[in-house]
Design a protein around this motif. Structure first.
Motif, PDB file in Angstrom:
ATOM      1  N   LEU A  15       0.817  -1.211   0.000  1.00  0.00           N
ATOM      2  CA  LEU A  15       0.000   0.000   0.000  1.00  0.00           C
ATOM      3  C   LEU A  15       0.845   1.253   0.000  1.00  0.00           C
ATOM      4  O   LEU A  15       0.434   2.293  -0.505  1.00  0.00           O
ATOM      5  CB  LEU A  15      -0.940   0.003   1.202  1.00  0.00           C
ATOM      6  N   TRP A  16       2.029   1.182   0.566  1.00  0.00           N
ATOM      7  CA  TRP A  16       2.926   2.335   0.457  1.00  0.00           C
ATOM      8  C   TRP A  16       3.129   2.692  -0.999  1.00  0.00           C
ATOM      9  O   TRP A  16       3.014   3.839  -1.402  1.00  0.00           O
ATOM     10  CB  TRP A  16       4.288   1.972   1.066  1.00  0.00           C
ATOM     11  N   GLY A  17       3.464   1.700  -1.780  1.00  0.00           N
ATOM     12  CA  GLY A  17       3.695   1.948  -3.201  1.00  0.00           C
ATOM     13  C   GLY A  17       2.436   2.400  -3.906  1.00  0.00           C
ATOM     14  O   GLY A  17       2.462   3.313  -4.722  1.00  0.00           O
ATOM     15  N   PHE A  18       1.301   1.760  -3.591  1.00  0.00           N
ATOM     16  CA  PHE A  18       0.037   2.149  -4.208  1.00  0.00           C
ATOM     17  C   PHE A  18      -0.283   3.611  -3.922  1.00  0.00           C
ATOM     18  O   PHE A  18      -0.604   4.385  -4.809  1.00  0.00           O
ATOM     19  CB  PHE A  18      -1.101   1.278  -3.660  1.00  0.00           C
ATOM     20  N   LYS A 105       5.634  17.360  -1.473  1.00  0.00           N
ATOM     21  CA  LYS A 105       4.875  16.151  -1.124  1.00  0.00           C
ATOM     22  C   LYS A 105       4.763  15.230  -2.331  1.00  0.00           C
ATOM     23  O   LYS A 105       4.880  14.004  -2.216  1.00  0.00           O
ATOM     24  CB  LYS A 105       3.469  16.529  -0.636  1.00  0.00           C
ATOM     25  N   VAL A 106       4.505  15.834  -3.496  1.00  0.00           N
ATOM     26  CA  VAL A 106       4.383  15.056  -4.728  1.00  0.00           C
ATOM     27  C   VAL A 106       5.691  14.323  -5.018  1.00  0.00           C
ATOM     28  O   VAL A 106       5.714  13.122  -5.291  1.00  0.00           O
ATOM     29  CB  VAL A 106       4.009  15.969  -5.914  1.00  0.00           C
ATOM     30  N   GLN A 534      -8.570  11.289   5.021  1.00  0.00           N
ATOM     31  CA  GLN A 534      -7.782  11.772   6.151  1.00  0.00           C
ATOM     32  C   GLN A 534      -6.491  10.979   6.293  1.00  0.00           C
ATOM     33  O   GLN A 534      -5.416  11.538   6.509  1.00  0.00           O
ATOM     34  CB  GLN A 534      -8.593  11.682   7.443  1.00  0.00           C
ATOM     35  N   VAL A 535      -6.595   9.655   6.149  1.00  0.00           N
ATOM     36  CA  VAL A 535      -5.403   8.824   6.290  1.00  0.00           C
ATOM     37  C   VAL A 535      -4.387   9.134   5.197  1.00  0.00           C
ATOM     38  O   VAL A 535      -3.202   9.318   5.452  1.00  0.00           O
ATOM     39  CB  VAL A 535      -5.789   7.328   6.253  1.00  0.00           C
ATOM     40  N   TRP A 542       3.287  12.837   6.506  1.00  0.00           N
ATOM     41  CA  TRP A 542       4.206  11.973   7.248  1.00  0.00           C
ATOM     42  C   TRP A 542       5.366  11.521   6.363  1.00  0.00           C
ATOM     43  O   TRP A 542       6.520  11.505   6.783  1.00  0.00           O
ATOM     44  CB  TRP A 542       3.421  10.764   7.767  1.00  0.00           C
ATOM     45  N   ASN A 543       5.054  11.163   5.122  1.00  0.00           N
ATOM     46  CA  ASN A 543       6.085  10.700   4.201  1.00  0.00           C
ATOM     47  C   ASN A 543       7.099  11.789   3.897  1.00  0.00           C
ATOM     48  O   ASN A 543       8.291  11.522   3.745  1.00  0.00           O
ATOM     49  CB  ASN A 543       5.440  10.216   2.897  1.00  0.00           C
ATOM     50  N   LEU A 544       6.628  13.045   3.826  1.00  0.00           N
ATOM     51  CA  LEU A 544       7.551  14.159   3.591  1.00  0.00           C
ATOM     52  C   LEU A 544       8.418  14.414   4.809  1.00  0.00           C
ATOM     53  O   LEU A 544       9.620  14.656   4.695  1.00  0.00           O
ATOM     54  CB  LEU A 544       6.753  15.419   3.241  1.00  0.00           C
ATOM     55  N   GLU A 545       7.818  14.325   5.998  1.00  0.00           N
ATOM     56  CA  GLU A 545       8.569  14.624   7.224  1.00  0.00           C
ATOM     57  C   GLU A 545       9.619  13.559   7.532  1.00  0.00           C
ATOM     58  O   GLU A 545      10.681  13.864   8.066  1.00  0.00           O
ATOM     59  CB  GLU A 545       7.596  14.743   8.407  1.00  0.00           C
TER      60      GLU A 545
END
Length: 568
Positions: A15-18, A105-106, A534-535, A542-545
């Motif tokens: 799901l990370w990749g998705f 973020k992108v 929201q998630v 979160w991924n950016l931080e």
């Protein structure tokens, strides 16, 4: 519940990749397309030790711009979801720090997708494009497709098609995967939402009128400086360009333009969408003979504009260079004296306005060279702009003295809002104690003994029919009522008039059972979307931080304060 949803998501490597691919869906270009790995391009920063080119970040910015436009709705729902997720709670902010963060973020999410090695199907993506831009008979309509690209100022259609084809199919899978993993709502949540929407709600509101005005709030010089130090990034400015320009009207060259009938016919064939009928014939292209004069006028205007631009570039620019004037603005004025005194403007790339074809004009200005190519003619719609680049102001955070008025206004507004919220929380506590003892709402408000505090009469409404209800502060009341159970008080809300509002739901009378049963499937989907939204939105942040981009010195590029301190 949210923590549970989020933990399910981040524990799934697939799901990370998705989700990452959903984030990069649309028009963001992979490294192989934009040359991020080549050493010849300027680097915007580094993520996980790997360079991110300025071009890649520019592509991310263009993605975000298109996703905020009305033409987004041409595209599949997964693209629309991408736009909503990307904006998150920030919405369509014009603030440079917010928009810059969205761009990163992108790119950060794209890097996750690359590490997962997920690729799309080109054939499937191309087939979708053909269906999206089809005429009423189902055949691909190139004019409709070109109109979409032109409306978004997209100058590289092949690049658009390549990235769309590479990412469309995985994006559909992603949408389903995210929803299946975290997008669901329990029967209890559904029952509550249906009751709030379709039952008859009886509510009251306590309103504390605000008599405190921002200008009456005293902020010491030291407090202003402290506010500035704590919020420096809010005052950061992107690169700006100071220009002087004159307008060369295309009408001055129209008399010299001759248009042959064949030229008008060619324009007519290439721009059928401009020659539609009206009324019931709005979808039909009118015969050439009926619109011949209009086609001739279009070609004439187009060529006159080209002549104006050519004259400005080949004649006026040469005159400016030959004028001998040391000052660029004076050289421009001397060369173009027949077109009036040059106007001044300071431009930002994220605010393209003030000109015809403003997006193209501003983009062209930011491609000019301050030392050599500082004179250029750029077309509008009925005039050419001869532009002289006078100064490039780098991205920076203004000194405290430069933004002191803004700092004072912001600090005052914040302090006033804090006082209002504090007063509201105190009142809410008093109301909760009185209501718990069975006191009527109006009596509970009176018992607070707060000057300016008043209670409304009973407000009876059904949220599903709220459009027909007229009450004071209706938006705030309806929003609060939708989330409150019976005998519950809302948190203090600041209204547009800067009053404090507290909503109380006294009771709910059962509504139409059939309407509830009919609405349940849609309600469940809406609640699932909210959960997934929201998630996923929080995942982006979160991924950016977790792997924040840095410059070549290791300084975070998204923290202007830290970057400025490091430079000093």
């Amino acid at each position: 519940m949210f923590i549970y949803h989020f933990s399910r998501l981040i524990k799934s490597k697939l799901l990370w990749g998705f989700l990452a691919l959903l984030m990069v869906f649309a028009f963001v270009v992979v490294d192989s397309c934009d040359g991020a790995a080549s050493g010849g391009l300027a680097q915007a920063g580094f993520i996980d030790g790997k360079p991110v080119s300025a071009k890649m970040l520019e592509n991310a910015s263009q993605t975000r711009t298109i996703l905020e436009s009305q033409t987004l709705y041409y595209l599949p729902q997964s693209v629309q979801l991408f736009g909503a997720l990307l904006r998150g709670e920030d919405g369509m902010s014009e603030a440079w720090p917010v928009r810059s963060r969205q761009n990163w973020k992108v790119v950060a999410a794209q890097r996750v997708a690359e590490r997962q090695g997920i690729e799309g199907s080109q054939a499937a993506g191309e087939a979708v494009l053909e269906r999206l831009f089809a005429d009423p008979n189902g055949a691909f309509n190139p004019d409709l497709y070109r109109a979409f690209l032109d409306a978004n100022q997209y100058s590289a259609p092949r690049l658009f098609e390549q990235t769309f084809a590479q990412t469309w199919l995985p994006a559909q899978t992603i949408t389903l995967a995210v929803f299946n993993a975290v997008g669901w709502a329990s029967p209890m949540e559904q029952d509550f939402a249906l009751s709030a929407m379709y039952d008859q709600t009886v509510a009251y509101a306590a309103t504390l009128k605000n008599t405190l005005k921002p200008e009456a709030v005293e902020i010491s010089e030291a407090d202003q400086k402290a506010w500035y130090d704590a919020h420096k990034k809010d005052y950061a400015l992107p690169e700006q360009r100071v220009i002087a320009y004159v307008e060369v009207p295309a009408s001055a060259f129209a008399d010299k333009v001759t248009v042959e009938e064949m030229d008008a016919m060619q324009y007519y064939d290439d721009h059928n969408e401009e020659f539609k009928g009206s009324g019931t014939n709005a979808t039909q292209t009118l015969p050439f003979e009926e619109v011949k004069d209009k086609a001739v006028a279009k070609v004439k205007a187009q060529r006159a504009l080209e002549s104006a631009q050519t004259f400005a570039n080949e004649t006026l620019v040469a005159k400016a260079h030959a004028s001998g004037a040391q000052d660029r603005a004076r050289a421009l004025e001397a060369a173009a004296k027949d077109y009036g005194k040059p106007k001044q403007a300071t431009l930002r790339a994220d605010r393209p306005f003030g000109f015809q074809n403003a997006r193209d004009v501003v983009a062209s200005v930011f491609e000019m060279d301050a030392e050599e190519n500082y004179l250029n003619a750029i077309p509008g719609t009925d005039r050419a702009y001869l532009i002289c680049l006078q100064q490039v102001i780098p991205e920076h955070i203004p000194a405290f003295e430069e933004v002191k008025a803004r700092v004072l206004a912001d600090a005052r507004k914040d302090r006033m809002e804090q006082r209002l919220k504090t007063n509201g929380e105190t009142i809410r506590g008093l109301l909760a104690d009185s209501l718990a003892k069975g006191t009527a709402f109006a009596d509970a408000v009176a018992a607070c003994k707060v000057e300016g505090l008043s209670a409304s009469t009973a407000m009876t409404f059904t949220l599903s029919d709220a459009a027909n209800v007229t009450i004071e502060n209706r938006g705030e009341v309806f929003s609060a009522a939708a989330s409150l159970g019976v005998k519950a008080l809302s948190e203090p809300v600041i209204t547009p008039a800067e009053d404090v509002l507290i909503v109380y739901v006294a009771e709910r009378k059962p509504g139409d059972a059939l309407k509830k049963a009919t609405a349940r499937p849609n309600m469940a989907r809406n609640l699932a979307f909210s959960s997934a939204f929201q998630v996923a939105s929080d995942w982006l942040e979160w991924n950016l931080e977790r792997d924040a981009p840095v410059n070549e010195k290791g300084v975070p590029v998204l923290d202007p304060v830290a970057a400025e301190d490091a430079a000093e």
